[in-house]
Motif scaffolding. Sequence first.
Motif, PDB file in Angstrom:
ATOM      1  N   LEU A 288       0.863  -1.252  -0.041  1.00  0.00           N
ATOM      2  CA  LEU A 288       0.196   0.024   0.049  1.00  0.00           C
ATOM      3  C   LEU A 288       0.855   1.335  -0.115  1.00  0.00           C
TER       4      LEU A 288
ATOM      5  N   GLU B 192      -5.037   4.509  -0.890  1.00  0.00           N
ATOM      6  CA  GLU B 192      -4.986   4.505   0.362  1.00  0.00           C
ATOM      7  C   GLU B 192      -5.193   6.139   0.828  1.00  0.00           C
TER       8      GLU B 192
ATOM      9  N   SER C 136      -6.987   6.326   8.430  1.00  0.00           N
ATOM     10  CA  SER C 136      -6.452   5.498   7.521  1.00  0.00           C
ATOM     11  C   SER C 136      -5.255   4.682   7.979  1.00  0.00           C
TER      12      SER C 136
ATOM     13  N   THR D  69      -2.138   4.849   7.024  1.00  0.00           N
ATOM     14  CA  THR D  69      -1.074   4.409   6.079  1.00  0.00           C
ATOM     15  C   THR D  69      -0.099   5.379   5.885  1.00  0.00           C
TER      16      THR D  69
END
Length: 520
Positions: A160, A176, A182, A184
């Motif tokens: 990702l 993403e 989130s 990320t």
Amino acid sequence: MKKLLSIAVFALAAIQLLNAQSNGVCGNSTESQRAIQPRSQENIAKAMSGLGATDRDVIQYVPIHFILVGDSLGNGRVNEVKILDQLCDQNEAYAPMNIRFYLAAHPTYGLFNKSIANNNVMNNQNNSILMKLRKSSKALNVFVVATPNSGPSASPGIVLAYYSPQFDWVVERKTEVKGGHSGTLPHEVGHFFSLMHTFYGWESNPFSPDDAGWPIAPAVSPGGIATERVNGTNCLTAADGICDTPPDYNFGLDQGNCLPYTQGAKDPLGTPVDPMEINFMSYFSGCDTAYKFTPIQQSTILADLSSSSRNFLDNTFSPLSTEITVPAGGLMTAPLAGITTTYYDEVMFEWQAVAGANHYLIEADITPTFATSFYRSVVTTGTSQLLTSLVKNKTYYWRVRPFNEYVTCPSGDAAAFLTFKTSTISATKNVSELNAWQISPNPASTNGVVTLRADSKQSFVADLSIIDATGRRLYTQQNVDFQTGESTVELPLNGIANGLYYVLIESEKGRDVRKLTVQN
């Protein structure tokens, strides 16, 4: 040694991680993290001594620059609105450290860098030369691409995002880029600031019931890193080297969700392991509770930020921090809901100025999801924008997002939109230097002023006139300079009577005319 995970397990874990608002599968392997381990250990030592914690009481602004990569035709870029949402999430994640990220403009390529249209960068980052040429030298750089590829030694599953120790930048998958915890980007920026995975050494081979010796973990991980013990006796030399992150042998990758870990793994001394599922640097996905950095992780980040290797982030810029509120009822003033535009390829968008905002994102699309191939967006600092690329005979939805470099998520109804329909008529363009031009407001008040806004291919000089239906000139400006790009000229109406008039542009190469309605 753990046997390799099956392709089916890899795929399942990847799907779960992609669909979750979570850390996902990071592309930083055990091997790639070895490059930052010395810096991490130095920063941890500062954090443990208290040198990194003192900065927590002072706001530190960190410039961040996003490069929105497209394919060879310039298609497939992430939309700016997702960047704005993500930055809010990023700032929430780093708020306990008093670190505030703000959008830093590239001196050549602007606030949102769209200078890369290259399939190799979009799909595998094999053109590092181009990436180095287009990044900012004074900010944390985040390349948003279709497919992050950190090399053959990356973690299993779909990558990702990853941090590159070699180039000191972050690469993120465009799916993403979003708000809402989130995880990320905060995870990858954690690597940027020298944090290791909480399960360092277990990246490709999570400890599970399939392993020989289960449930007792081996003393050394598959990646050759000492396995951390629950009692903390080797916490400085095992795994991530941080003593307030409990042992984690990458249970999150196998588990695929954020449920409390209950499989029963034990450390090398036989003590049951209880990992911190909500740690930003773990792999547990889809946590309802916001992810966190531990106090020592936070101090380690601050120690890295204060180190000489991060001097390029220092600057004298103080971003606006004024909160922004979208007024009740929205801020769009034209085109109003339900109208049909005069031309489909020259549509003037206008909105109210909003306190605290120095940028506005204008979005238009044929659905209220703003996610089709007809999507158009422009970032501007003014309160109007002329769009020339809309399609004829379509119902469009449009909205405006006010923001500044730091406050990117305004309060109020920032998602409010209006609808209008484009006509089937194309605007005449007899002045060869012009791409498009419009006048506003239209209709105008008899004692008011109208503004002519032009988008020019090249600079030129022209005369401007307001004429009535008989051709009589009521007002003229001679030798008006139009610069390449956008130009604005104000035309006073001087109390002319209600009625239909025409605004005329005359240059050496032609003349263009637009209708103007005047009414009280």
